[in-house]
Design an enzyme around this catalytic site. Sequence first.
Site, mmCIF file in Angstrom:
data_model
loop_
_atom_site.group_PDB
_atom_site.id
_atom_site.type_symbol
_atom_site.label_atom_id
_atom_site.label_comp_id
_atom_site.label_asym_id
_atom_site.label_seq_id
_atom_site.Cartn_x
_atom_site.Cartn_y
_atom_site.Cartn_z
ATOM 1 C CG LEU A 106 -1.984 -1.087 1.292
ATOM 2 C CD1 LEU A 106 -2.735 -1.006 2.615
ATOM 3 C CD2 LEU A 106 -2.959 -0.982 0.129
ATOM 4 N N GLY A 107 2.024 1.204 0.612
ATOM 5 C CA GLY A 107 2.869 2.392 0.683
ATOM 6 C C GLY A 107 4.220 2.051 1.271
ATOM 7 N N GLY A 153 7.970 4.023 2.839
ATOM 8 C CA GLY A 153 8.676 5.245 3.206
ATOM 9 C C GLY A 153 9.861 4.931 4.088
ATOM 10 N N GLY A 154 10.463 5.986 4.631
ATOM 11 C CA GLY A 154 11.652 5.810 5.446
ATOM 12 C C GLY A 154 11.395 5.078 6.748
ATOM 13 C CB VAL A 205 1.673 0.374 4.937
ATOM 14 C CG1 VAL A 205 0.256 -0.047 5.342
ATOM 15 C CG2 VAL A 205 2.272 1.277 5.998
ATOM 16 C CE LYS A 235 5.164 2.448 9.690
ATOM 17 N NZ LYS A 235 4.980 3.794 10.210
ATOM 18 C CG ASP A 283 6.164 12.525 10.289
ATOM 19 O OD1 ASP A 283 6.339 13.741 10.045
ATOM 20 O OD2 ASP A 283 6.403 11.633 9.449
#
Length: 201
Positions: free
Chosen positions: A7-8, A10-11, A15, A30, A120
């Site tokens: 789904l995604g 990043g750093g 996910v 995640k 964040d």
Amino acid sequence: FGLLKLLGKGGMGEVHLAVELESGAEYALKRLPRRDPPLDPALLQREFAALARVGHPAVVRVVELGFDFEGAPFLVMEYVPGFPADQVVRPGDWDSLLFVAARVAGGLEALHAAGIAHGDLKPSNLLVVPSPGGGLPRDVRIVDFGLAGLLGGDTEGHRGTAGFTAPEVVRGAAADGAADLYALGASLYALACGRAPFEGP
């Protein structure tokens, strides 16, 4: 759990859409990056338990904390079929903006009462579920606690996101409730105006 699709990424991890093999229910899983030295499992369990007790409708519900065969932690959460707020709430859509603002403020209040700072907060970490016929969103969820409870407040080497992070966090202070409120204000500004309040590195 079986992983269905990414789904995604990043750093702070990946996910995936995941399915519970016994029930067939879908969740978001995640996977946090493995760290050296590894995070203290007891600390992670305490932070997970605090997050699981929040139980606010604007905070994504966490289901399980586990560790893969390499010892890297993963977090199983409810799957929210929504979109980042900046893809749904357009400048000038004041009704939707106020709906998101009220829901997220309530969710942050619940998180802070549980002793958890998100760390964040930004429009892409606010998932908005649109209504099928348009109009006000059907739902909003605060997601992505990669900088918050599950890392025990440890933000070493990462100071949030430019344009949304409070100045004291940029200077090295730990993120707290006040920093989250700053980020909420910056996020609402970005949704209202189409850009972050402060632009630059």
